[in-house]
Motif scaffolding. Sequence first.
Motif, PDB file in Angstrom:
ATOM      1  N   MET A   1       0.828  -1.201   0.000  1.00 55.87           N
ATOM      2  CA  MET A   1       0.000   0.000   0.000  1.00 55.87           C
ATOM      3  C   MET A   1       0.866   1.257   0.000  1.00 55.87           C
ATOM      4  O   MET A   1       2.004   1.235   0.446  1.00 55.87           O
ATOM      5  N   LYS A   2       0.271   2.335  -0.471  1.00 54.44           N
ATOM      6  CA  LYS A   2       0.962   3.626  -0.402  1.00 54.44           C
ATOM      7  C   LYS A   2       0.541   4.298   0.908  1.00 54.44           C
ATOM      8  O   LYS A   2      -0.638   4.601   1.101  1.00 54.44           O
ATOM      9  N   VAL A   3       1.516   4.513   1.800  1.00 51.83           N
ATOM     10  CA  VAL A   3       1.228   5.046   3.130  1.00 51.83           C
ATOM     11  C   VAL A   3       1.796   6.460   3.251  1.00 51.83           C
ATOM     12  O   VAL A   3       2.969   6.687   2.958  1.00 51.83           O
ATOM     13  N   GLY A   4       0.958   7.384   3.685  1.00 50.40           N
ATOM     14  CA  GLY A   4       1.400   8.761   3.901  1.00 50.40           C
ATOM     15  C   GLY A   4       1.368   9.069   5.380  1.00 50.40           C
ATOM     16  O   GLY A   4       0.331   8.948   6.026  1.00 50.40           O
ATOM     17  N   ILE A   5       2.530   9.437   5.917  1.00 49.36           N
ATOM     18  CA  ILE A   5       2.611   9.743   7.347  1.00 49.36           C
ATOM     19  C   ILE A   5       2.545  11.258   7.506  1.00 49.36           C
ATOM     20  O   ILE A   5       3.306  11.977   6.834  1.00 49.36           O
ATOM     21  N   LEU A   6       1.693  11.731   8.389  1.00 45.95           N
ATOM     22  CA  LEU A   6       1.667  13.160   8.726  1.00 45.95           C
ATOM     23  C   LEU A   6       2.313  13.298  10.089  1.00 45.95           C
ATOM     24  O   LEU A   6       1.706  12.950  11.099  1.00 45.95           O
ATOM     25  N   GLY A   7       3.563  13.748  10.120  1.00 46.37           N
ATOM     26  CA  GLY A   7       4.240  13.914  11.396  1.00 46.37           C
ATOM     27  C   GLY A   7       5.646  13.346  11.354  1.00 46.37           C
ATOM     28  O   GLY A   7       5.863  12.233  10.849  1.00 46.37           O
ATOM     29  N   SER A   8       6.599  14.140  11.862  1.00 44.60           N
ATOM     30  CA  SER A   8       8.006  13.763  11.785  1.00 44.60           C
ATOM     31  C   SER A   8       8.617  13.524  13.155  1.00 44.60           C
ATOM     32  O   SER A   8       9.829  13.548  13.314  1.00 44.60           O
ATOM     33  N   GLY A   9       7.757  13.293  14.174  1.00 43.42           N
ATOM     34  CA  GLY A   9       8.271  12.977  15.518  1.00 43.42           C
ATOM     35  C   GLY A   9       8.638  11.494  15.589  1.00 43.42           C
ATOM     36  O   GLY A   9       8.713  10.800  14.567  1.00 43.42           O
ATOM     37  N   ASP A  10       8.844  11.001  16.812  1.00 40.47           N
ATOM     38  CA  ASP A  10       9.259   9.599  16.987  1.00 40.47           C
ATOM     39  C   ASP A  10       8.247   8.636  16.366  1.00 40.47           C
ATOM     40  O   ASP A  10       8.623   7.664  15.713  1.00 40.47           O
ATOM     41  N   VAL A  11       6.963   8.892  16.587  1.00 38.80           N
ATOM     42  CA  VAL A  11       5.940   7.962  16.100  1.00 38.80           C
ATOM     43  C   VAL A  11       5.926   7.936  14.566  1.00 38.80           C
ATOM     44  O   VAL A  11       5.895   6.867  13.948  1.00 38.80           O
ATOM     45  N   GLY A  12       5.965   9.105  13.959  1.00 40.80           N
ATOM     46  CA  GLY A  12       5.961   9.178  12.495  1.00 40.80           C
ATOM     47  C   GLY A  12       7.154   8.432  11.911  1.00 40.80           C
ATOM     48  O   GLY A  12       7.018   7.644  10.968  1.00 40.80           O
ATOM     49  N   LYS A  13       8.330   8.652  12.503  1.00 40.33           N
ATOM     50  CA  LYS A  13       9.544   8.031  11.959  1.00 40.33           C
ATOM     51  C   LYS A  13       9.535   6.513  12.162  1.00 40.33           C
ATOM     52  O   LYS A  13       9.873   5.753  11.254  1.00 40.33           O
ATOM     53  N   VAL A  14       9.126   6.091  13.355  1.00 45.60           N
ATOM     54  CA  VAL A  14       9.100   4.643  13.636  1.00 45.60           C
ATOM     55  C   VAL A  14       8.083   3.944  12.735  1.00 45.60           C
ATOM     56  O   VAL A  14       8.345   2.870  12.179  1.00 45.60           O
ATOM     57  N   LEU A  15       6.923   4.555  12.569  1.00 43.93           N
ATOM     58  CA  LEU A  15       5.908   3.925  11.710  1.00 43.93           C
ATOM     59  C   LEU A  15       6.341   3.944  10.243  1.00 43.93           C
ATOM     60  O   LEU A  15       6.103   2.982   9.512  1.00 43.93           O
TER      61      LEU A  15
ATOM     62  N   ILE B   1      -3.462   6.859   5.415  1.00 45.15           N
ATOM     63  CA  ILE B   1      -2.725   7.969   6.048  1.00 45.15           C
ATOM     64  C   ILE B   1      -2.547   7.667   7.534  1.00 45.15           C
ATOM     65  O   ILE B   1      -3.429   7.071   8.158  1.00 45.15           O
ATOM     66  N   VAL B   2      -1.411   8.093   8.071  1.00 45.74           N
ATOM     67  CA  VAL B   2      -1.183   7.987   9.518  1.00 45.74           C
ATOM     68  C   VAL B   2      -1.060   9.401  10.067  1.00 45.74           C
ATOM     69  O   VAL B   2      -0.220  10.176   9.594  1.00 45.74           O
ATOM     70  N   LEU B   3      -1.882   9.727  11.052  1.00 47.51           N
ATOM     71  CA  LEU B   3      -1.802  11.037  11.697  1.00 47.51           C
ATOM     72  C   LEU B   3      -0.944  10.884  12.947  1.00 47.51           C
ATOM     73  O   LEU B   3      -1.328  10.178  13.888  1.00 47.51           O
ATOM     74  N   ALA B   4       0.237  11.526  12.954  1.00 45.29           N
ATOM     75  CA  ALA B   4       1.175  11.365  14.075  1.00 45.29           C
ATOM     76  C   ALA B   4       1.767  12.724  14.441  1.00 45.29           C
ATOM     77  O   ALA B   4       2.973  12.934  14.346  1.00 45.29           O
ATOM     78  N   VAL B   5       0.885  13.631  14.815  1.00 45.23           N
ATOM     79  CA  VAL B   5       1.336  14.962  15.254  1.00 45.23           C
ATOM     80  C   VAL B   5       0.877  15.201  16.683  1.00 45.23           C
ATOM     81  O   VAL B   5       0.041  14.454  17.220  1.00 45.23           O
ATOM     82  N   LYS B   6       1.392  16.257  17.275  1.00 45.38           N
ATOM     83  CA  LYS B   6       0.968  16.668  18.619  1.00 45.38           C
ATOM     84  C   LYS B   6      -0.551  16.809  18.640  1.00 45.38           C
ATOM     85  O   LYS B   6      -1.123  17.418  17.714  1.00 45.38           O
ATOM     86  N   GLY B   7      -1.198  16.289  19.677  1.00 45.98           N
ATOM     87  CA  GLY B   7      -2.659  16.326  19.721  1.00 45.98           C
ATOM     88  C   GLY B   7      -3.236  17.719  19.585  1.00 45.98           C
ATOM     89  O   GLY B   7      -4.272  17.925  18.929  1.00 45.98           O
ATOM     90  N   THR B   8      -2.570  18.714  20.169  1.00 47.01           N
ATOM     91  CA  THR B   8      -3.084  20.090  20.136  1.00 47.01           C
ATOM     92  C   THR B   8      -3.158  20.659  18.722  1.00 47.01           C
ATOM     93  O   THR B   8      -3.885  21.617  18.487  1.00 47.01           O
ATOM     94  N   VAL B   9      -2.407  20.075  17.781  1.00 49.14           N
ATOM     95  CA  VAL B   9      -2.386  20.616  16.419  1.00 49.14           C
ATOM     96  C   VAL B   9      -2.935  19.621  15.385  1.00 49.14           C
ATOM     97  O   VAL B   9      -2.731  19.794  14.180  1.00 49.14           O
ATOM     98  N   ALA B  10      -3.643  18.597  15.869  1.00 46.26           N
ATOM     99  CA  ALA B  10      -4.117  17.546  14.951  1.00 46.26           C
ATOM    100  C   ALA B  10      -5.028  18.136  13.864  1.00 46.26           C
ATOM    101  O   ALA B  10      -4.882  17.814  12.678  1.00 46.26           O
ATOM    102  N   THR B  11      -5.935  19.008  14.270  1.00 46.54           N
ATOM    103  CA  THR B  11      -6.860  19.604  13.297  1.00 46.54           C
ATOM    104  C   THR B  11      -6.086  20.434  12.278  1.00 46.54           C
ATOM    105  O   THR B  11      -6.316  20.337  11.074  1.00 46.54           O
ATOM    106  N   GLU B  12      -5.166  21.241  12.807  1.00 41.58           N
ATOM    107  CA  GLU B  12      -4.345  22.107  11.949  1.00 41.58           C
ATOM    108  C   GLU B  12      -3.563  21.280  10.919  1.00 41.58           C
ATOM    109  O   GLU B  12      -3.495  21.642   9.729  1.00 41.58           O
ATOM    110  N   ALA B  13      -2.989  20.175  11.358  1.00 42.99           N
ATOM    111  CA  ALA B  13      -2.186  19.344  10.449  1.00 42.99           C
ATOM    112  C   ALA B  13      -3.075  18.724   9.366  1.00 42.99           C
ATOM    113  O   ALA B  13      -2.676  18.652   8.197  1.00 42.99           O
TER     114      ALA B  13
END
Length: 215
Positions: A1-15, A61-73
Motif C-alpha cells: 500500500m501507499k502510506v502517507g505519514i503526517l508527522g516527523s516525531g518519533d511515532v511518524g519516523k518509527v511507523l 494515512i497515519v496522523l502522528a502529530v501533537k494532539g493540540t495541532v491535529a486539526t491544523e495538520a
Amino acid sequence: MKVGILGSGDVGKVLAAGFLKHGHEVRIGTRTPDKLAEWGQKNPRVRIGSFGDSATFAEIIVLAVKGTVATEALRAAGVASLAGKIVIDTTNPIADAPPTNGVLKFFTDLDQSLMERLQREFENVRFVKAFNSVGSTCIVNPQFKGGTPTMFICGNDDAAKRAVAGILAQFGWETADMGKAEAARAIEPLCMLWCISGFLHNDWVHAFKLLTTSS
Ligand SMILES: NC(=O)c1ccc[n+]([C@@H]2O[C@H](COP(=O)([O-])OP(=O)(O)OC[C@H]3O[C@@H](n4cnc5c(N)ncnc54)[C@H](OP(=O)(O)O)[C@@H]3O)[C@@H](O)[C@H]2O)c1
C-alpha cells in the motif's frame, strides 16, 4: 500500500520505517523537510515532503502529530486529499500543562475524545484510533515475555478497522475492536495509564494485553 505519514516525531519516523519493513511505499510529511535530512539519509526509501504531498500520495494515512495541532495538520494536508481515506489516528489529547504525579493532563474530557472532534470536522474521513497507547520504541514488532500485546482500536468504518487490524497483525499486535468513534473516550486515556510507570519508575517498555476466556 501507499502510506502517507503526517508527522516527523518519533511515532511518524518509527511507523514510516515499520511500513517500509513490511513492504509498503511510504512518504512522510512535515512542515520543515530539512529537519529530516539526516534521518532521510538513513532511510533513503522514504520520500520526505509536505503534509499535502503525503496525503495526496497516500492510500492510507497515519496522523502522528501533537494532539493540540491535529486539526491544523489535517487542514494543512488538504481536505480533498483526505476524502474517503483511512486515517490511522495515533494522537493523544495531551495538554501543554505538566503531568501531576506522573498523570498526564488532557485538553478533552471523558465525554468527548480528540478523535470524535476530528471525525466531526472531517466527516468523510475514515478515522481509526490505533497505536496511541504504546511508546514509539514498542510500536513495530515488539517482543514481550507475556506474548503478543493488544492494540485497542475504534472507528465508525468497519472495513477501515479490518484494514488496520491487518496492519497491526503485520506489526506484531492482536487487535481489540472497541466499536465506534466514541470508544476513543476510553482508548485515548490508556496513554495516561501507559505513561505513569514511565514518569514514576522510568519504565517505558511495556504494553497492554486483553485476557479473555475465548481462544
Ligand atoms: N512519542 C510516543 O511514544 C507516542 C506513542 C504513541 C502515541 N503518541 C502520540 O502520537 C503523536 C505524535 O507523537 P510524537 O512524539 O511522534 O511527536 P510530537 O512531538 O507529539 O509531534 C511532532 C509532530 O507535530 C507536528 N506539529 C507540531 N506543531 C505543529 C503545528 N502547529 N502544525 C502542524 N504540525 C505541527 C510536527 O510537525 P513538523 O514535522 O512540521 O515539525 C511534528 O511532525 C502525539 O499525538 C502523541 O501523543 C506518541
